[in-house]
Design an enzyme around this catalytic site. Structure first.
Site, PDB file in Angstrom:
ATOM      1  N   ILE A 196       0.814  -1.219   0.000  1.00  0.00           N
ATOM      2  CA  ILE A 196       0.000   0.000   0.000  1.00  0.00           C
ATOM      3  C   ILE A 196       0.848   1.269   0.000  1.00  0.00           C
ATOM      4  CG2 ILE A 196      -2.004  -1.063   1.093  1.00  0.00           C
ATOM      5  CD1 ILE A 196      -1.049  -0.036   3.771  1.00  0.00           C
ATOM      6  N   GLY A 199       8.717   3.782   0.828  1.00  0.00           N
ATOM      7  CA  GLY A 199       9.531   4.910   1.248  1.00  0.00           C
ATOM      8  C   GLY A 199      10.981   4.625   0.971  1.00  0.00           C
ATOM      9  N   SER A 200      11.873   5.493   1.479  1.00  0.00           N
ATOM     10  CA  SER A 200      13.292   5.344   1.195  1.00  0.00           C
ATOM     11  C   SER A 200      13.902   4.149   1.908  1.00  0.00           C
ATOM     12  CB  SER A 200      14.035   6.623   1.613  1.00  0.00           C
ATOM     13  OG  SER A 200      13.813   6.899   2.981  1.00  0.00           O
ATOM     14  N   ASP A 325      10.118  15.588   8.910  1.00  0.00           N
ATOM     15  CA  ASP A 325       9.674  15.170   7.574  1.00  0.00           C
ATOM     16  C   ASP A 325       8.156  15.315   7.452  1.00  0.00           C
ATOM     17  OD1 ASP A 325      10.147  14.328   4.997  1.00  0.00           O
ATOM     18  OD2 ASP A 325      10.035  12.199   5.466  1.00  0.00           O
TER      19      ASP A 325
END
Length: 499
Positions: A196, A199-200, A325
């Site tokens: 779903i 990310g990094s 972030d």
């Protein structure tokens, strides 16, 4: 001797004569080369003589030049040249030596006691937590071998502790420890259909536990380069350290974690309505209709929820936490459309609200990162305020943080594009046409949010509001939207709907 005071006069008759005082003992032996004391026969009443002392005492031990040396110095037998220490100097030397010795022993003891105390406490806490986990899962505690991870992000350095024992026991009781096999089964072996997000440092999968709970499972990437492995470990440790000690309705809840060989997995509450970023910029993933897109009231409510979550991190978490972030993809929506801040992999357990934190490297996401932090590496809570300001502009315009304008080759930042136009009074040309035209009160609310966003993205952090001020503005804007239910038209704002 002259005496003075009450009952005494200053006449010459008040002087009290004193007899002669014997300067030394009377001896019958012959004196050494230093000679006898003058008038010693009279003082000893003919029963001996008084020998003159060969040692001259000085009140303060000062170095003397050869010409100033006392005559008796040359008469003192010594194995080396120079004036010997007198008794006062010797006393200073002895007292100073004892003080230095006691101070050194005290420092060594404190260091030894501190290290041993922390080590013993850590071992005891770790053993206690392992015992609790073992009892809950019916596993022999001797079989547990938790690995050590360093949690980065404290203003004073880093927090070193075992993963299982990283959190206070009260929070550990609420944070479950999962086996890798449980999470593999919950995600159908991490099938692409269950993915779903990403990310990094890894992918996020939808999962269903054996007891029926729906969860989101973040799995760190494997087979990474050494530097990336270290970053993954740091992000995993930071998020576990932060979320295991927080509980707020506008922060994504941590259910548990798994640590198995090189696998690092975190288990969260499942947010069924996805991320704000998908609602604004990825309608294919969300669908044609979105409650967030159609209503200004809903958009402002999302912003208010996210702001409250960030304020909790800044003002109520002990010690305070800086997210670092804040962006629309890290604002998730649960089944009740309540917004929650997520992804604490870059968070820092940092300084007080009004203090600065100098980091070795600025981290964040292009378009959202605080420019002052990016250039100077000086981090404060105002860096999170900047990120939220960009999210507010996204909610108002429907544009990405960095986007391309038609007939323009180079992309442009949302802040640079929107800020000057809002200040020039061109807000109506910027608003997202996918939302219903605002009523009179909604127009006032939207304008208030726009000016709040522009203040949040000011280049100088001292000119930005704090989170309490941002919340106050958003609450006023939301109240205006609630008061506008009976108003259906607005002559000030008119929009052309996209076909």
């Amino acid at each position: 001797m002259t005496c003075w005071g009450p009952g005494w006069s200053n006449n010459l008759g008040s002087d009290l004569p004193l007899g002669m005082i014997i300067p030394g003992p009377c001896v019958k032996t012959q004196c050494s080369m230093c000679g006898t004391y003058p008038n010693s026969d009279t003082l000893c009443h003919g029963s001996g003589t008084i020998c003159r002392s060969c040692q001259v005492e000085l009140p303060i031990a000062l170095p003397l030049s050869p010409s100033e040396s006392p005559p008796s110095q040359n008469l003192q037998p010594s194995s080396r040249p120079g004036r010997p220490l007198n008794r006062l100097s010797l006393a200073f030397v002895i007292v100073g030596s004892v003080g230095v010795l006691v101070g050194a022993c005290t420092v060594i003891y404190c260091l030894w006691a501190g290290v041993c105390g922390r080590f013993g406490k850590k071992m005891n806490d770790s053993a206690q937590v392992q015992q609790e986990v073992a009892e809950a899962s019916n596993v022999d505690p001797s079989a547990q071998h938790p690995r050590s991870v360093t949690f980065k992000g404290q203003s004073s350095g880093s927090l070193n502790c075992d993963i299982v024992g990283s959190c206070p026991s009260k929070r550990i009781d609420k944070t479950e420890v999962f086996s890798l096999s449980e999470l593999v089964a919950a995600t159908s072996s991490f099938s692409p259909e269950n993915k779903i997000g990403s990310g990094s440092f890894g992918e996020v999968y939808f999962g269903k536990l054996t007891d029926g709970r729906l969860v989101a499972i973040k799995r760190g990437k494997t087979n990474m380069r050494r530097k990336k492995v270290q970053e993954k470990e740091s992000a995993f440790g930071s998020e576990l350290a932060v979320l295991s000690r927080l509980n707020h309705k506008h922060l994504v809840g941590l259910v548990g974690f798994c640590q198995d060989e090189d696998e690092r997995l975190l288990v969260y509450d499942y947010m069924s309505n996805g991320s704000l970023h998908d609602h604004l910029h990825n309608t294919e993933a969300i669908g044609a209709t979105s409650k967030i897109l159609s209503s200004w009231k809903s958009r402002i409510k999302v912003a208010l929820d996210a702001a409250r979550g960030i304020e909790y991190l800044h003002n109520y978490a002990v010690p305070p936490i800086i997210h670092r972030d804040i962006k629309s993809s890290n604002i998730l929506l649960d089944s009740n459309w309540t917004a929650r801040v997520s992804d604490f992999g870059l968070s820092l357990i940092g300084p007080e609200t009004d203090q600065e934190y100098v980091s070795s490297k600025a981290v964040g996401t292009l378009g959202y990162i605080d420019p002052e932090y990016y250039v100077m590496n000086v981090l404060t809570t105002k860096s999170d305020v900047y990120g939220l300001g960009v999210v507010l502009l996204e909610l108002l315009t429907g544009k990405r943080s960095v986007f391309r304008i038609e007939d323009e080759l180079a992309p442009i930042g949302l802040v640079e594009y929107v800020g000057p136009r809002v200040l020039a009074g061109e807000l109506t040309t910027l608003l997202d046409r996918r939302a219903e035209p605002p009523t009179t009160n909604e127009a006032r609310a939207v304008e208030l949010v726009a000016h709040t966003a522009v203040r949040c993205v000011n280049l100088e952090r001292k000119e930005r509001p704090n989170m309490a001020e941002v919340i106050a503005d958003l609450e006023r804007a939301y109240s205006l939207c609630e008061e506008s239910h009976s108003i259906f038209t607005n002559p000030t704002f008119s929009f052309l709907r996209n076909e």
